[in-house]
Scaffold this motif. Structure first.
Motif, PDB file in Angstrom:
ATOM      1  N   ARG A  97       2.876  13.196   7.852  1.00  0.00           N
ATOM      2  CA  ARG A  97       3.136  12.735   6.498  1.00  0.00           C
ATOM      3  C   ARG A  97       4.627  12.624   6.222  1.00  0.00           C
ATOM      4  O   ARG A  97       5.463  13.177   6.946  1.00  0.00           O
ATOM      5  N   LEU A  98       4.943  11.937   5.161  1.00  0.00           N
ATOM      6  CA  LEU A  98       6.320  11.804   4.695  1.00  0.00           C
ATOM      7  C   LEU A  98       6.591  12.831   3.601  1.00  0.00           C
ATOM      8  O   LEU A  98       5.653  13.342   2.977  1.00  0.00           O
ATOM      9  N   PRO A  99       7.865  13.147   3.341  1.00  0.00           N
ATOM     10  CA  PRO A  99       8.180  14.129   2.292  1.00  0.00           C
ATOM     11  C   PRO A  99       7.610  13.712   0.945  1.00  0.00           C
ATOM     12  O   PRO A  99       7.509  12.528   0.625  1.00  0.00           O
ATOM     13  N   LEU A 100       7.257  14.699   0.135  1.00  0.00           N
ATOM     14  CA  LEU A 100       6.650  14.441  -1.165  1.00  0.00           C
ATOM     15  C   LEU A 100       7.568  13.646  -2.071  1.00  0.00           C
ATOM     16  O   LEU A 100       7.110  12.821  -2.874  1.00  0.00           O
ATOM     17  N   ASP A 101       8.886  13.861  -1.945  1.00  0.00           N
ATOM     18  CA  ASP A 101       9.829  13.172  -2.826  1.00  0.00           C
ATOM     19  C   ASP A 101      10.248  11.801  -2.307  1.00  0.00           C
ATOM     20  O   ASP A 101      11.091  11.135  -2.911  1.00  0.00           O
ATOM     21  N   HIS A 102       9.676  11.365  -1.206  1.00  0.00           N
ATOM     22  CA  HIS A 102       9.982  10.030  -0.693  1.00  0.00           C
ATOM     23  C   HIS A 102       9.308   8.997  -1.595  1.00  0.00           C
ATOM     24  O   HIS A 102       8.211   9.217  -2.100  1.00  0.00           O
ATOM     25  N   PRO A 103       9.957   7.847  -1.853  1.00  0.00           N
ATOM     26  CA  PRO A 103       9.329   6.814  -2.693  1.00  0.00           C
ATOM     27  C   PRO A 103       7.935   6.446  -2.206  1.00  0.00           C
ATOM     28  O   PRO A 103       7.632   6.509  -1.017  1.00  0.00           O
ATOM     29  N   ASP A 104       7.084   6.060  -3.156  1.00  0.00           N
ATOM     30  CA  ASP A 104       5.683   5.776  -2.838  1.00  0.00           C
ATOM     31  C   ASP A 104       5.513   4.610  -1.874  1.00  0.00           C
ATOM     32  O   ASP A 104       4.584   4.597  -1.066  1.00  0.00           O
ATOM     33  N   HIS A 105       6.383   3.606  -1.967  1.00  0.00           N
ATOM     34  CA  HIS A 105       6.210   2.401  -1.163  1.00  0.00           C
ATOM     35  C   HIS A 105       7.422   2.207  -0.243  1.00  0.00           C
ATOM     36  O   HIS A 105       8.560   2.151  -0.695  1.00  0.00           O
ATOM     37  N   LEU A 106       7.142   2.110   1.036  1.00  0.00           N
ATOM     38  CA  LEU A 106       8.191   2.035   2.056  1.00  0.00           C
ATOM     39  C   LEU A 106       8.630   0.596   2.277  1.00  0.00           C
ATOM     40  O   LEU A 106       7.831  -0.344   2.141  1.00  0.00           O
ATOM     41  N   THR A 107       9.890   0.433   2.648  1.00  0.00           N
ATOM     42  CA  THR A 107      10.306  -0.848   3.192  1.00  0.00           C
ATOM     43  C   THR A 107       9.710  -0.968   4.586  1.00  0.00           C
ATOM     44  O   THR A 107       9.296   0.033   5.193  1.00  0.00           O
ATOM     45  N   LEU A 108       9.675  -2.179   5.103  1.00  0.00           N
ATOM     46  CA  LEU A 108       9.094  -2.349   6.440  1.00  0.00           C
ATOM     47  C   LEU A 108       9.945  -1.676   7.501  1.00  0.00           C
ATOM     48  O   LEU A 108       9.430  -1.170   8.503  1.00  0.00           O
ATOM     49  N   GLU A 109      11.264  -1.645   7.302  1.00  0.00           N
ATOM     50  CA  GLU A 109      12.132  -0.946   8.250  1.00  0.00           C
ATOM     51  C   GLU A 109      11.831   0.554   8.253  1.00  0.00           C
ATOM     52  O   GLU A 109      11.800   1.196   9.309  1.00  0.00           O
ATOM     53  N   SER A 133       0.860  -1.185   0.000  1.00  0.00           N
ATOM     54  CA  SER A 133       0.000   0.000   0.000  1.00  0.00           C
ATOM     55  C   SER A 133       0.899   1.239   0.000  1.00  0.00           C
ATOM     56  O   SER A 133       1.982   1.231   0.572  1.00  0.00           O
ATOM     57  N   SER A 134       0.440   2.282  -0.632  1.00  0.00           N
ATOM     58  CA  SER A 134       1.268   3.468  -0.823  1.00  0.00           C
ATOM     59  C   SER A 134       1.409   4.280   0.458  1.00  0.00           C
ATOM     60  O   SER A 134       0.575   4.202   1.363  1.00  0.00           O
ATOM     61  N   LYS A 135       2.469   5.087   0.497  1.00  0.00           N
ATOM     62  CA  LYS A 135       2.666   5.977   1.649  1.00  0.00           C
ATOM     63  C   LYS A 135       1.524   6.988   1.751  1.00  0.00           C
ATOM     64  O   LYS A 135       1.131   7.381   2.848  1.00  0.00           O
ATOM     65  N   GLN A 136       0.966   7.396   0.586  1.00  0.00           N
ATOM     66  CA  GLN A 136      -0.103   8.387   0.602  1.00  0.00           C
ATOM     67  C   GLN A 136      -1.318   7.856   1.348  1.00  0.00           C
ATOM     68  O   GLN A 136      -2.012   8.615   2.029  1.00  0.00           O
ATOM     69  N   LEU A 137      -1.581   6.563   1.222  1.00  0.00           N
ATOM     70  CA  LEU A 137      -2.742   5.974   1.877  1.00  0.00           C
ATOM     71  C   LEU A 137      -2.409   5.487   3.285  1.00  0.00           C
ATOM     72  O   LEU A 137      -3.215   5.608   4.200  1.00  0.00           O
ATOM     73  N   THR A 138      -1.221   4.926   3.473  1.00  0.00           N
ATOM     74  CA  THR A 138      -0.889   4.218   4.708  1.00  0.00           C
ATOM     75  C   THR A 138      -0.510   5.148   5.855  1.00  0.00           C
ATOM     76  O   THR A 138      -0.804   4.855   7.013  1.00  0.00           O
ATOM     77  N   THR A 139       0.165   6.245   5.548  1.00  0.00           N
ATOM     78  CA  THR A 139       0.576   7.148   6.626  1.00  0.00           C
ATOM     79  C   THR A 139      -0.650   7.826   7.240  1.00  0.00           C
ATOM     80  O   THR A 139      -1.672   8.011   6.589  1.00  0.00           O
ATOM     81  N   PHE A 140      -0.517   8.197   8.494  1.00  0.00           N
ATOM     82  CA  PHE A 140      -1.640   8.791   9.210  1.00  0.00           C
ATOM     83  C   PHE A 140      -1.913  10.220   8.721  1.00  0.00           C
ATOM     84  O   PHE A 140      -1.038  10.879   8.157  1.00  0.00           O
ATOM     85  N   SER A 141      -3.123  10.676   8.954  1.00  0.00           N
ATOM     86  CA  SER A 141      -3.630  11.886   8.293  1.00  0.00           C
ATOM     87  C   SER A 141      -2.840  13.145   8.603  1.00  0.00           C
ATOM     88  O   SER A 141      -2.738  14.038   7.765  1.00  0.00           O
ATOM     89  N   GLU A 185       0.536  16.842  -1.340  1.00  0.00           N
ATOM     90  CA  GLU A 185       0.756  15.402  -1.519  1.00  0.00           C
ATOM     91  C   GLU A 185      -0.408  14.692  -2.200  1.00  0.00           C
ATOM     92  O   GLU A 185      -0.213  13.891  -3.121  1.00  0.00           O
ATOM     93  N   LEU A 186      -1.627  14.962  -1.761  1.00  0.00           N
ATOM     94  CA  LEU A 186      -2.775  14.262  -2.332  1.00  0.00           C
ATOM     95  C   LEU A 186      -3.115  14.789  -3.723  1.00  0.00           C
ATOM     96  O   LEU A 186      -3.582  14.036  -4.580  1.00  0.00           O
ATOM     97  N   TRP A 187      -2.878  16.065  -3.951  1.00  0.00           N
ATOM     98  CA  TRP A 187      -3.044  16.618  -5.292  1.00  0.00           C
ATOM     99  C   TRP A 187      -2.062  15.973  -6.264  1.00  0.00           C
ATOM    100  O   TRP A 187      -2.376  15.755  -7.442  1.00  0.00           O
TER     101      TRP A 187
END
Length: 597
Positions: A67-79, A56-64, A551-553
């Motif tokens: 947030r993470l930086p806009l330039d961070h990859p869409d999908h995080l490693t578990l670490e 699941s993407s960072k845009q959906l998974t992170t809490f409202s 980010e959501l835009w």
């Protein structure tokens, strides 16, 4: 109001933070988190493995509101995700409320009201203390998660696989069989004849890891098929034009639009799940054009039976990396169609780099004394092919999921289980002091943002602010009575329903008046992000508008004009028309006296 939260995974952490944030003089929530492990993170920390990433993407998974930086990859490693959770705790000051190595052993009713929570702590020697400590709590939030206790099915003859170790060559690795929770790195797979039971996302990950690790044979066993999709929409070519993942990757869970699909849906339309079935019909044809098969995205084997092929019935499998290896014996498409449109497999997984094949097979019925797997007879393509194969694994991995147990709930207390939580899958009617947070699974989406919305709902319920009577729940995935998993929900429908229940679903005029056209358009075209339900209403956040505009835009603009036209504007206009027609029909029937207001 002492609230004991059991579990320090994402659900427990967001429950603690949110209870603190919305405590008041009338509702002085005082949460404490009890976690049996030595660290936070739950499944993401203790049931992970090498090269694992979130699907699941960072845009959906992170809490409202963190947030993470806009330039961070869409999908995080578990670490990376566990590091995010630690930063979340620090940012909102809840670290001191988490008691690690504190295992709940009993939750009982207090005769004076509330609950008595008993727990033990771990001694320096590593053993649990024999004398429990207790907390008198007014409320309990169970956040232990869906993925804790391994589910291991009985496969007759599995002992024959293990016994073959007595006849192995000197120096050979002994046979083994274990649950996927015990898998950690590729070194466990190198040189092995691997059989993986289960084609969920973990099973698919392990099949890919085994192929990359240098396993001599990989057999991936599926009960009844799966629906495969990449976690990001990319790597297509249409008439020579490439949609490159490195330039225009779009997370698949950010593609569903809000307006008329989730927001402003007439109850009659919602009750028949029209959106699910229409989108399935269209999607199957699009997949056939793009990839040559409608079983899944570039999925040539392992298809579900026709009556279960669609988002209304199954969890989308977004671990797509093993598909090039699985497809090889089955993929067949005329060259002219391949020229018109095709899905581009990663070059590193295609010949001449590798011609290795992952064999798909049914679940074995049993193993013979010589260690050979016996597969059931059927007309499935993989079943027909595997009847000719002599499969004798020396490693069997159960990627068969998990089960939930609540043995710590006192049997005389009349406590419910998550399956009995009949009020929005959060509480049992009449027992609102016990909440189940994070015990639904979305077909496409993520559990952490659902847990955040569930906590909002629980707080509103305790404060008497939920709009009643509650409308019928039209968000459950459709399942047979014999289905193993019955807690599936449509992510956007469930999130929107909770938001409407608590008065957090924004109206279009309200959005435009308070936040302007930019936010209104993003909300209409965007997916069901939790941030949207904090733009107005009782859980309004000062950061929600900025997150929406940035980010959501970005998730909307990355689709491009063509993508927004096909996947946004066209379905939006269609569903708006459908809902308008149904609304007019309701008005006519009401004015004619056929329906009562």
């Amino acid at each position: 109001m002492k609230v004991v939260i059991v579990g320090a995974g994402p659900s427990g952490l967001v429950a603690c933070k949110t209870l603190l944030e919305y405590a008041s003089a009338d509702f002085p929530f005082d949460p404490i988190v009890l976690e049996q492990e030595a660290d936070i993170g739950g499944t993401f920390r203790f049931r992970t493995y090498e090269n694992a990433t979130l699907v699941s993407s960072k845009q959906l998974t992170t809490f409202s509101d963190f947030r993470l930086p806009l330039d961070h990859p869409d999908h995080l490693t578990l670490e990376e995700y566990v590091s995010y959770l630690r930063a979340y705790c620090k940012h909102f000051g809840i670290t001191d409320r988490i008691r690690l190595e504190s295992k709940v052993v009993n939750v009982a009713r207090n005769p004076d009201g509330g609950h008595v929570v008993s727990y033990v702590t771990r001694a320096p020697a590593g053993e649990w203390d024999s004398t429990p400590r207790t907390i008198n709590a007014t409320h309990v939030a169970l956040c232990t998660g869906l993925h804790v206790i391994p589910a291991i099915p009985d496969v007759p003859g599995i002992e024959h696989v293990l016994n073959r170790g007595n006849h192995r060559e000197p120096g050979a690795v002994p046979p083994a069989a274990y649950h996927s929770t015990e898998y950690k790195s590729r070194a466990q797979l190198a040189g092995r004849r691997v059989m993986i039971l289960g084609t969920g996302e973990t099973g698919m990950d392990l099949a890919y890891e085994a192929a990359k690790a240098g396993a001599t044979e990989v057999v991936l066993c599926s009960r009844s098929g799966f629906l495969s999709f990449p976690k990001a929409l990319n790597d297509f070519e249409i008439f020579g034009y490439k949609f490159d993942s490195k330039k225009s990757s779009v997370p698949i869970d950010s593609l569903i639009t809000n307006l008329a699909e989730t927001a402003y849906v007439h109850p009659w339309v919602a009750s028949i799940h029209l959106r699910w079935f229409v989108s399935d019909f269209v999607l199957k044809r699009v997949l056939w054009f793009l990839t040559g098969t409608q079983a899944g995205c570039n999925q040539w084997v392992g298809e579900l039976e026709p009556e279960r092929l669609g988002r209304a019935y199954v969890f989308l499998n977004k671990s797509h990396k093993a598909m090039p290896y699985i497809n090889r014996p089955y993929k067949s498409r005329p060259a002219i169609l391949e020229y018109m449109s095709r899905y581009i497999d990663p070059p590193e997984d295609m010949p001449p780099h590798t011609d290795f094949t992952v064999d798909l097979a049914p679940f074995p019925t049993h193993f013979l004394p010589n260690g050979r797997a016996v597969f059931p007879l059927s007309k499935r393509k993989d079943a027909v092919r595997m009847q000719k194969r002599d499969v004798r694994p020396d490693l069997v991995i159960y990627a068969t999921g998990y089960r939930q147990e609540f043995s710590f709930l006192d049997k005389t207390g009349g406590y419910a289980t998550p399956g009995e939580a009949d009020v929005r899958n959060v509480v049992k009617d009449g027992d609102e002091s016990v909440a189940f947070i994070g015990f639904v699974r979305p077909g496409v989406g993520a559990i952490p943002p659902i847990s955040e919305m569930q906590t909002f709902f629980w707080i509103s319920l305790l404060k008497g602010q939920v709009k009643k009577p509650l409308p019928p729940p039209h968000y459950h995935l459709l399942v047979k009575d014999t289905a193993r998993i019955k807690y599936g929900v449509d992510h956007s429908a469930y999130m929107s329903t909770l938001a409407k229940d608590v008065g957090a679903a924004p109206g279009l005029w309200e959005l435009w008046r308070e936040h302007g056209t930019h936010v209104l358009v993003c909300y209409s075209f965007g997916a069901a992000f939790t941030t949207f339900y904090r733009l107005t209403g009782p859980y309004r956040s000062p950061t929600a508008a900025h997150t929406t505009k940035t980010e959501l835009w970005d998730t909307v603009t990355r689709r491009g004009l063509l993508g927004n036209f096909i996947m946004g504007l066209v379905p939006m206009v269609f569903y708006l028309a459908v809902n308008a027609i149904v609304l007019c029909l309701e008005l006519v029937l009401t004015l004619g006296g056929v329906l009562r207001v």
